[in-house]
Design a protein around this motif. Sequence first.
Motif, short mmCIF file in Angstrom:
data_model
loop_
_atom_site.label_atom_id
_atom_site.label_comp_id
_atom_site.label_asym_id
_atom_site.label_seq_id
_atom_site.Cartn_x
_atom_site.Cartn_y
_atom_site.Cartn_z
N ASP A 1 0.82 -1.21 0.00
CA ASP A 1 0.00 0.00 0.00
C ASP A 1 0.86 1.26 0.00
N THR A 2 0.49 2.21 -0.85
CA THR A 2 1.22 3.48 -0.95
C THR A 2 0.51 4.62 -0.23
N TYR A 3 -0.80 4.51 -0.08
CA TYR A 3 -1.66 5.56 0.46
C TYR A 3 -1.56 6.85 -0.37
N ASN A 4 -1.13 6.74 -1.61
CA ASN A 4 -1.16 7.89 -2.51
C ASN A 4 -1.96 7.54 -3.76
N PHE A 5 -2.03 8.47 -4.69
CA PHE A 5 -2.90 8.31 -5.86
C PHE A 5 -2.11 8.36 -7.17
N GLU A 6 -0.83 8.04 -7.09
CA GLU A 6 0.02 8.14 -8.27
C GLU A 6 -0.26 7.03 -9.28
N ILE A 7 -0.08 7.33 -10.54
CA ILE A 7 -0.18 6.33 -11.59
C ILE A 7 1.08 5.46 -11.53
N PRO A 8 0.92 4.13 -11.49
CA PRO A 8 2.10 3.25 -11.40
C PRO A 8 3.06 3.48 -12.55
N LYS A 9 4.33 3.53 -12.22
CA LYS A 9 5.35 3.69 -13.26
C LYS A 9 5.67 2.37 -13.94
N ASP A 10 5.58 1.27 -13.19
CA ASP A 10 5.86 -0.07 -13.71
C ASP A 10 4.61 -0.91 -13.48
N GLU B 1 -9.45 -0.25 19.45
CA GLU B 1 -8.88 1.11 19.30
C GLU B 1 -8.08 1.22 18.01
N LYS B 2 -7.26 0.22 17.74
CA LYS B 2 -6.47 0.22 16.51
C LYS B 2 -7.38 0.15 15.29
N ASP B 3 -8.43 -0.67 15.37
CA ASP B 3 -9.38 -0.78 14.26
C ASP B 3 -10.03 0.57 13.97
N ALA B 4 -10.41 1.28 15.01
CA ALA B 4 -11.04 2.59 14.85
C ALA B 4 -10.09 3.58 14.20
N GLN B 5 -8.82 3.55 14.60
CA GLN B 5 -7.82 4.44 14.01
C GLN B 5 -7.60 4.13 12.53
N GLU B 6 -7.53 2.84 12.20
CA GLU B 6 -7.32 2.45 10.81
C GLU B 6 -8.52 2.81 9.94
N MET B 7 -9.72 2.63 10.48
CA MET B 7 -10.91 3.00 9.72
C MET B 7 -10.95 4.50 9.47
N ALA B 8 -10.56 5.28 10.46
CA ALA B 8 -10.51 6.73 10.29
C ALA B 8 -9.49 7.10 9.21
N HIS B 9 -8.35 6.41 9.21
CA HIS B 9 -7.33 6.65 8.19
C HIS B 9 -7.87 6.29 6.81
N PHE B 10 -8.57 5.18 6.72
CA PHE B 10 -9.15 4.72 5.45
C PHE B 10 -10.06 5.80 4.85
N TYR B 11 -10.94 6.34 5.66
CA TYR B 11 -11.87 7.35 5.15
C TYR B 11 -11.19 8.69 4.90
N THR B 12 -10.11 8.97 5.61
CA THR B 12 -9.35 10.19 5.33
C THR B 12 -8.71 10.11 3.95
N VAL B 13 -8.18 8.94 3.61
CA VAL B 13 -7.57 8.77 2.28
C VAL B 13 -8.63 8.94 1.19
N ILE B 14 -9.81 8.35 1.39
CA ILE B 14 -10.89 8.51 0.42
C ILE B 14 -11.29 9.98 0.28
N LYS B 15 -11.38 10.68 1.40
CA LYS B 15 -11.72 12.11 1.37
C LYS B 15 -10.67 12.90 0.60
N ASP B 16 -9.39 12.58 0.85
CA ASP B 16 -8.30 13.27 0.14
C ASP B 16 -8.40 13.01 -1.37
N PHE B 17 -8.74 11.80 -1.74
CA PHE B 17 -8.91 11.46 -3.16
C PHE B 17 -10.02 12.29 -3.79
N LEU B 18 -11.13 12.40 -3.12
CA LEU B 18 -12.27 13.14 -3.66
C LEU B 18 -11.98 14.64 -3.74
#
Length: 307
Positions: A164-173, A195-212
């Motif tokens: 996982d990169t957690y970014n939105f770049e087009i793969p070079k290879d 607690e860890k699950d809640a943190q990861e879920m929050a991160h997941f939706y933050t990445v989606i929000k950043d994408f949008l």
Amino acid sequence: MKKISLLLLLIAFSTVAQTNPEIAKSATRIEMLFPEGKTKALILSYDDGRTEDRQLVKLMNKYHLVGTFHLNSNKLGTTSYLDRTEMKDLYKGHEVSVHTANHPNLPDISKIDVIYEIVEDRKELERLMGYPVRGMAYPFGNTNDFVIDAMNGLGIEYARTVGDTYNFEIPKDFLRWFPTMHQFAKAYWEPNQPEKDAQEMAHFYTVIKDFLQTKELAVLDIWGHSWEMGTDQNKWNETEKFFKILANNEAIYYSKQIDLVDYINAFRNLKFSIDKNIVTNTSAINVYIKINNTIFKVMAGTTMNLS
């Protein structure tokens, strides 16, 4: 002293460019856009071909989303796996892709076994689906130079890892395709860690929000397994939640993974004249580009004047 010299050089270039439009033209950037001029692309990529794919595909279809499904053909018809007879109808409108015949860790096996795992899986999936299968996901996400060298000439045009990169770049290879993130990030990877699950879920939706919200050209590639939801209705509800967030967005190109590869290759193979005023599209795909905030649709198999 170096900074002063660089500043003077930039000033000189700017002055010359104002008097010589051809120099200004040479600095013009040609940017790729996705089909219909969209700036975002979404890939939903799931592995293994377990029976839970039935529910997952039904959910995707409900929200008009497109999935890419990487399957182990020798496991089809066994306990907890899909039956061969349902494949063509189930995955209609989606992509079926190689995941090897038996799901071995490819770096651990011989070259001839790597070849057979890929070729036999591709052959059977093509028989079941009725079209050329050209993509792949590595079992366990593992690959190396030896595996990629063994794949040469087997007709595989992209292969996804699980790094996982957690970014939105087009793969070079395309044969080392690193996705954006696992479904739900790393939530639920360890039992009894709320607690860890809640943190990861929050991160997941933050990445989606950043994408949008991003203004840059962006690919969001989410991967996982339908069996991870299993019979847990809360996880299925969470899946439907993020599907709904991503669905019906006019800025998003909803893509099979192979279609995105074909489109990017079509852009990369556009033929431009030296002055950038003429472009030829030798592919069978219409390509959208942007030059100085002007969007052009370069029709398949045509030559176009951009001036």
